[in-house]
Design a protein around this motif. Structure first.
Motif, PDB file in Angstrom:
ATOM      1  N   ASP A  49       4.086   5.255   1.561  1.00  0.00           N
ATOM      2  CA  ASP A  49       4.144   6.657   2.021  1.00  0.00           C
ATOM      3  C   ASP A  49       4.414   7.619   0.870  1.00  0.00           C
ATOM      4  O   ASP A  49       4.068   8.805   0.946  1.00  0.00           O
ATOM      5  CB  ASP A  49       5.248   6.808   3.076  1.00  0.00           C
ATOM      6  N   THR A  50       5.027   7.127  -0.192  1.00  0.00           N
ATOM      7  CA  THR A  50       5.423   7.978  -1.318  1.00  0.00           C
ATOM      8  C   THR A  50       4.317   8.150  -2.345  1.00  0.00           C
ATOM      9  O   THR A  50       4.134   9.241  -2.907  1.00  0.00           O
ATOM     10  CB  THR A  50       6.668   7.390  -2.010  1.00  0.00           C
ATOM     11  N   LEU A  51       3.569   7.093  -2.606  1.00  0.00           N
ATOM     12  CA  LEU A  51       2.576   7.113  -3.678  1.00  0.00           C
ATOM     13  C   LEU A  51       1.187   7.483  -3.163  1.00  0.00           C
ATOM     14  O   LEU A  51       0.865   7.307  -1.991  1.00  0.00           O
ATOM     15  CB  LEU A  51       2.516   5.734  -4.351  1.00  0.00           C
ATOM     16  N   SER A  52       0.360   7.974  -4.090  1.00  0.00           N
ATOM     17  CA  SER A  52      -1.023   8.303  -3.742  1.00  0.00           C
ATOM     18  C   SER A  52      -1.994   7.220  -4.189  1.00  0.00           C
ATOM     19  O   SER A  52      -3.148   7.207  -3.766  1.00  0.00           O
ATOM     20  CB  SER A  52      -1.420   9.644  -4.379  1.00  0.00           C
ATOM     21  N   ILE A  53      -1.557   6.294  -5.065  1.00  0.00           N
ATOM     22  CA  ILE A  53      -2.412   5.188  -5.474  1.00  0.00           C
ATOM     23  C   ILE A  53      -2.268   4.046  -4.462  1.00  0.00           C
ATOM     24  O   ILE A  53      -1.291   3.995  -3.709  1.00  0.00           O
ATOM     25  CB  ILE A  53      -2.052   4.672  -6.886  1.00  0.00           C
ATOM     26  N   PRO A  54      -3.234   3.146  -4.416  1.00  0.00           N
ATOM     27  CA  PRO A  54      -3.155   2.034  -3.465  1.00  0.00           C
ATOM     28  C   PRO A  54      -1.914   1.177  -3.699  1.00  0.00           C
ATOM     29  O   PRO A  54      -1.550   0.873  -4.832  1.00  0.00           O
ATOM     30  CB  PRO A  54      -4.432   1.234  -3.743  1.00  0.00           C
ATOM     31  N   VAL A  55      -1.277   0.795  -2.609  1.00  0.00           N
ATOM     32  CA  VAL A  55      -0.150  -0.132  -2.647  1.00  0.00           C
ATOM     33  C   VAL A  55      -0.605  -1.448  -2.026  1.00  0.00           C
ATOM     34  O   VAL A  55      -1.166  -1.475  -0.931  1.00  0.00           O
ATOM     35  CB  VAL A  55       1.062   0.426  -1.882  1.00  0.00           C
ATOM     36  N   ILE A  56      -0.373  -2.535  -2.746  1.00  0.00           N
ATOM     37  CA  ILE A  56      -0.775  -3.873  -2.297  1.00  0.00           C
ATOM     38  C   ILE A  56       0.473  -4.603  -1.810  1.00  0.00           C
ATOM     39  O   ILE A  56       1.402  -4.839  -2.575  1.00  0.00           O
ATOM     40  CB  ILE A  56      -1.440  -4.657  -3.436  1.00  0.00           C
ATOM     41  N   ALA A  57       0.503  -4.954  -0.535  1.00  0.00           N
ATOM     42  CA  ALA A  57       1.672  -5.614   0.048  1.00  0.00           C
ATOM     43  C   ALA A  57       1.638  -7.106  -0.233  1.00  0.00           C
ATOM     44  O   ALA A  57       0.616  -7.768  -0.079  1.00  0.00           O
ATOM     45  CB  ALA A  57       1.710  -5.372   1.549  1.00  0.00           C
TER      46      ALA A  57
ATOM     47  N   THR B 118       3.229  -2.698   6.839  1.00  0.00           N
ATOM     48  CA  THR B 118       3.680  -2.158   5.558  1.00  0.00           C
ATOM     49  C   THR B 118       2.971  -0.865   5.176  1.00  0.00           C
ATOM     50  O   THR B 118       3.310  -0.260   4.156  1.00  0.00           O
ATOM     51  CB  THR B 118       3.449  -3.187   4.444  1.00  0.00           C
ATOM     52  N   ALA B 119       1.959  -0.470   5.980  1.00  0.00           N
ATOM     53  CA  ALA B 119       1.142   0.719   5.684  1.00  0.00           C
ATOM     54  C   ALA B 119       0.464   0.625   4.322  1.00  0.00           C
ATOM     55  O   ALA B 119       0.163   1.646   3.680  1.00  0.00           O
ATOM     56  CB  ALA B 119       1.993   1.986   5.764  1.00  0.00           C
ATOM     57  N   ALA B 120       0.222  -0.589   3.859  1.00  0.00           N
ATOM     58  CA  ALA B 120      -0.366  -0.794   2.538  1.00  0.00           C
ATOM     59  C   ALA B 120      -1.882  -0.641   2.572  1.00  0.00           C
ATOM     60  O   ALA B 120      -2.517  -0.715   3.634  1.00  0.00           O
ATOM     61  CB  ALA B 120       0.000  -2.198   2.019  1.00  0.00           C
ATOM     62  N   SER B 121      -2.460  -0.439   1.389  1.00  0.00           N
ATOM     63  CA  SER B 121      -3.912  -0.346   1.279  1.00  0.00           C
ATOM     64  C   SER B 121      -4.565  -1.723   1.347  1.00  0.00           C
ATOM     65  O   SER B 121      -5.667  -1.885   1.875  1.00  0.00           O
ATOM     66  CB  SER B 121      -4.303   0.332  -0.042  1.00  0.00           C
ATOM     67  N   SER B 122      -3.893  -2.731   0.774  1.00  0.00           N
ATOM     68  CA  SER B 122      -4.430  -4.084   0.710  1.00  0.00           C
ATOM     69  C   SER B 122      -3.293  -5.090   0.836  1.00  0.00           C
ATOM     70  O   SER B 122      -2.117  -4.727   0.768  1.00  0.00           O
ATOM     71  CB  SER B 122      -5.178  -4.303  -0.620  1.00  0.00           C
ATOM     72  N   VAL B 123      -3.664  -6.347   0.992  1.00  0.00           N
ATOM     73  CA  VAL B 123      -2.666  -7.409   1.125  1.00  0.00           C
ATOM     74  C   VAL B 123      -2.939  -8.503   0.099  1.00  0.00           C
ATOM     75  O   VAL B 123      -4.087  -8.927  -0.099  1.00  0.00           O
ATOM     76  CB  VAL B 123      -2.668  -8.020   2.538  1.00  0.00           C
ATOM     77  N   MET B 124      -1.883  -8.935  -0.550  1.00  0.00           N
ATOM     78  CA  MET B 124      -1.935 -10.013  -1.531  1.00  0.00           C
ATOM     79  C   MET B 124      -1.245 -11.240  -0.928  1.00  0.00           C
ATOM     80  O   MET B 124      -0.095 -11.154  -0.509  1.00  0.00           O
ATOM     81  CB  MET B 124      -1.234  -9.560  -2.815  1.00  0.00           C
ATOM     82  N   VAL B 125      -1.960 -12.370  -0.879  1.00  0.00           N
ATOM     83  CA  VAL B 125      -1.441 -13.576  -0.231  1.00  0.00           C
ATOM     84  C   VAL B 125      -1.156 -14.642  -1.280  1.00  0.00           C
ATOM     85  O   VAL B 125      -2.013 -14.950  -2.110  1.00  0.00           O
ATOM     86  CB  VAL B 125      -2.437 -14.117   0.807  1.00  0.00           C
ATOM     87  N   ALA B 126       0.038 -15.223  -1.217  1.00  0.00           N
ATOM     88  CA  ALA B 126       0.428 -16.250  -2.180  1.00  0.00           C
ATOM     89  C   ALA B 126       0.505 -17.616  -1.511  1.00  0.00           C
ATOM     90  O   ALA B 126      -0.467 -18.362  -1.452  1.00  0.00           O
ATOM     91  CB  ALA B 126       1.756 -15.882  -2.839  1.00  0.00           C
ATOM     92  N   ARG B 127       1.661 -17.982  -0.972  1.00  0.00           N
ATOM     93  CA  ARG B 127       1.892 -19.333  -0.472  1.00  0.00           C
ATOM     94  C   ARG B 127       0.928 -19.746   0.640  1.00  0.00           C
ATOM     95  O   ARG B 127       0.480 -20.891   0.684  1.00  0.00           O
ATOM     96  CB  ARG B 127       3.337 -19.473   0.005  1.00  0.00           C
TER      97      ARG B 127
END
Length: 458
Positions: free
Chosen positions: A170-178, A199-208
Motif C-alpha cells: 500500500d505504501t510503495l508504487s513499485i511492484p511488491v512480490i510476496a 498481501t495485496a502484492a503484485s506477484s508471488v514468490m514461492v520457495a518451499r
C-alpha cells in the motif's frame, strides 16, 4: 523516485524463489515448464563471480561461469532467456543491518545496467522501521521489491506477516512480490492467488512449496511426484548437473518418503548414473552421456580441422571420448593410480604417457602405452595431468577394469593411505550445508531483459 519501465516485468507473475542449493539450472527449467514466469538462481557471491571465466559451452548449449578450480559457479541457457534473475550479495539477511550499504549497492546497479534490478528483504522488528527502509530502497530506482514476511530470526514454522507485506504494498508504487507463504498458505495452485490477495502484492514468490513439487505452478494441479522427479533428473543429466546437487534436490522432494525403498536407493547413490538407475532411468543416462561425449568429440575434431594441425599416424590407437572429472572419484583415488596398480598385479611395465599441447588453444592430449597398446581420449584437456587421467580412463574402460569412481569396488586401492606421486591433486569440492529455506536477502539482477539474449551478454 526514479521511474523504471522495467517494473512491468514484475506484475502478476509467478516466481520461483531463490533457494540455496536448489535454484540451479535443472530446477529453474522445471519450474518454467510447469508455469513459473520468473526464476531466481541460488545465492552467488560476487567475489566468486569476479574470479570466474565466461565460457560458451557448445556441448551443453549453455553459458558457464567457471571458477579457477574448474567448478561451474553459474550456468544458464537460452531456454530461460528473459526469465532468470541472477542473485548476488552478502550472506543471509546481513544487509538489513546496513541500509546505507543497501542504498549504495542498489543505486550503483541501477545506474550501471539496463537490466531490471530487484531487492529481496525480510521485515524488521517494527512496521515503522520496515516502511522507512522500503521507501529508501524504492528511491534507488529498482524495478520491484520482494518481501519475505518474517523477521530475520524467524523460521518457517513462524507465521508469515501478511499484514506487513500488505502495508508495504500500500505504501510503495513499485511492484511488491510476496514471499513466505509456503508453510501456512500455499498447498496448491489456487492458494498462490489467495496469498497474493491477502498481501495485496503484485506477484508471488514461492520457495518451499516449489522445492517440494515444482508443479505447484501448474494451473491444472500438482503432477505426481514420481513424474516430477524423473523430469528433474532428465534435466540434471542433460545439463551435467553435479550428482550431489541433484541428490540434494531430490531428497527435498521425497521428504517423508526418504525411508521408502526408492528413498534408500537415492540415499545410497554416489553418482548420476546410480541416481538414474534408482528411478528407472539407467538407459536414459547411458544414451544421453553417449550423445554428449559424441558431441564433444565432433567439436574437438572440428577444432582440429580449423587449426590446420598436421595429421598424425594414430593407427592402432584405441580411442574414446572421455574426460576426467575429479568430483566423480574419492579423494585419494584416480584412474592413473588404478591403471598403475593393475599393471603391477599383472607384472606389466609401468604405463608410459606421451602428452602434446596444441599451440592454438594450449589444450593437451595424452597417449598412454600399456603392454605395447596405445590408448587416447579424443577430447583435449586444459592441463597435462587431466589429459593423462583421460588416457588412463580409456585404457581401463577398454579392458573392462574399474577406474576408481565413487561407488566402484576397488578394495586394494582404498587400503592405500596415499596416492602415487603422479596423482592429480585436488579432492571433491565441499558442498555448503545450508538450509534450503534460508532465502537470501540481497540485490538481484534479471538476465536477458529487453532484446539482448543472456547468451550474448553473459
Amino acid at each position: 523516485m526514479i521511474l523504471n519501465s522495467l517494473s512491468l516485468y514484475y506484475h502478476n507473475k509467478l516466481i520461483l524463489a531463490p533457494m540455496v542449493r536448489v535454484g540451479t539450472l535443472p530446477m529453474r527449467l522445471l519450474a518454467l515448464d510447469y508455469g513459473a514466469d520468473i526464476v531466481y538462481c541460488e545465492e552467488l557471491i560476487d567475489l566468486k563471480m569476479i574470479q570466474c571465466k565466461r565460457v560458451v559451452n557448445e556441448v551443453l548449449s549453455t553459458v558457464d561461469f567457471v571458477a579457477p578450480d574448474d567448478r561451474v559457479v553459474f550456468r544458464t541457457c537460452e531456454r530461460e532467456q528473459n526469465r532468470v534473475v541472477f542473485q548476488m550479495g552478502g550472506m543471509g539477511a546481513a544487509l538489513l543491518s546496513d541500509p546505507d550499504k543497501i542504498e549504495k549497492i542498489l543505486s550503483t546497479l541501477v545506474k550501471g545496467t539496463h537490466r531490471p534490478v530487484t531487492c529481496k528483504i525480510r521485515i524488521l522488528p517494527s512496521l515503522e522501521d520496515t516502511l522507512s527502509l522500503v521507501k529508501r530502497i524504492e528511491r534507488t530506482g529498482i524495478a520491484a521489491i520482494a518481501v519475505h514476511g518474517r523477521k530475520r530470526e524467524e523460521r518457517p514454522q513462524h507465521p508469515v506477516s501478511c499484514e506487513v507485506i500488505k502495508a508495504i504494498a500500500d505504501t510503495l508504487s513499485i511492484p511488491v512480490i510476496a514471499n513466505g507463504g509456503s508453510h501456512d498458505h500455499i498447498q496448491q495452485y489456487s492458494d498462490i492467488e489467495d496469498f497474493r490477495q491477502a498481501t495485496a502484492a503484485s506477484s508471488v514468490m514461492v520457495a518451499r512449496a516449489a522445492m517440494w513439487n515444482p508443479s505447484i505452478f501448474l494451473k491444472e494441479g500438482l503432477r505426481p511426484l514420481e513424474e516430477v522427479m524423473q523430469k528433474y533428473i532428465r534435466y540434471a543429466v542433460q545439463y551435467d548437473n553435479h550428482y550431489t546437487n541433484t541428490k540434494y534436490c531430490l531428497c527435498q522432494m521425497l521428504r517423508e518418503q526418504l525411508e521408502s525403498p526408492q528413498g534408500r536407493l537415492l540415499h545410497a547413490a554416489q553418482s548420476s548414473r546410480e541416481i538414474c538407475e534408482a528411478f528407472g532411468l539407467g538407459a536414459f543416462y547411458e544414451e544421453t552421456t553417449q550423445e554428449l561425449d559424441a558431441q564433444q568429440a565432433r567439436l574437438s575434431a572440428k577444432t582440429s580441422e580449423e587449426t590446420g594441425e598436421p595429421a598424425e599416424d594414430t593407427s592402432g590407437v584405441i580411442k574414446m571420448a572421455v574426460k576426467f572429472d575429479r568430483r566423480a572419484y574419492p579423494a585419494q583415488i584416480t584412474p592413473k593410480m588404478c591403471l598403475l596398480e593393475w599393471c603391477r598385479r599383472e607384472k606389466l611395465a609401468q604405463p608410459v604417457y606421451e602428452t602434446v599441447q596444441r599451440p592454438l588453444d594450449r589444450l593437451f592430449s595424452s597417449i598412454v602405452t600399456v603392454a605395447e597398446q596405445k590408448y587416447q581420449s579424443t577430447l583435449w584437456d586444459k592441463s597435462k595431468k587431466l589429459a593423462e587421467q583421460a588416457a588412463a580412463i580409456v585404457c581401463l574402460r577398454s579392458q573392462g577394469l574399474p577406474e576408481g569412481r565413487l561407488g566402484e569396488e576397488s578394495p586394494s586401492l582404498h587400503k592405500r593411505k596415499r596416492e602415487a606421486p603422479d596423482q592429480d591433486p585436488g579432492g571433491p569440492r565441499a558442498q555448503e550445508l545450508a538450509q534450503p529455506g534460508d532465502l537470501c536477502k540481497k540485490p538481484f539482477v534479471a538476465l536477458g531483459s529487453g532484446e539482448e539474449s543472456p547468451l550474448e551478454g553473459w
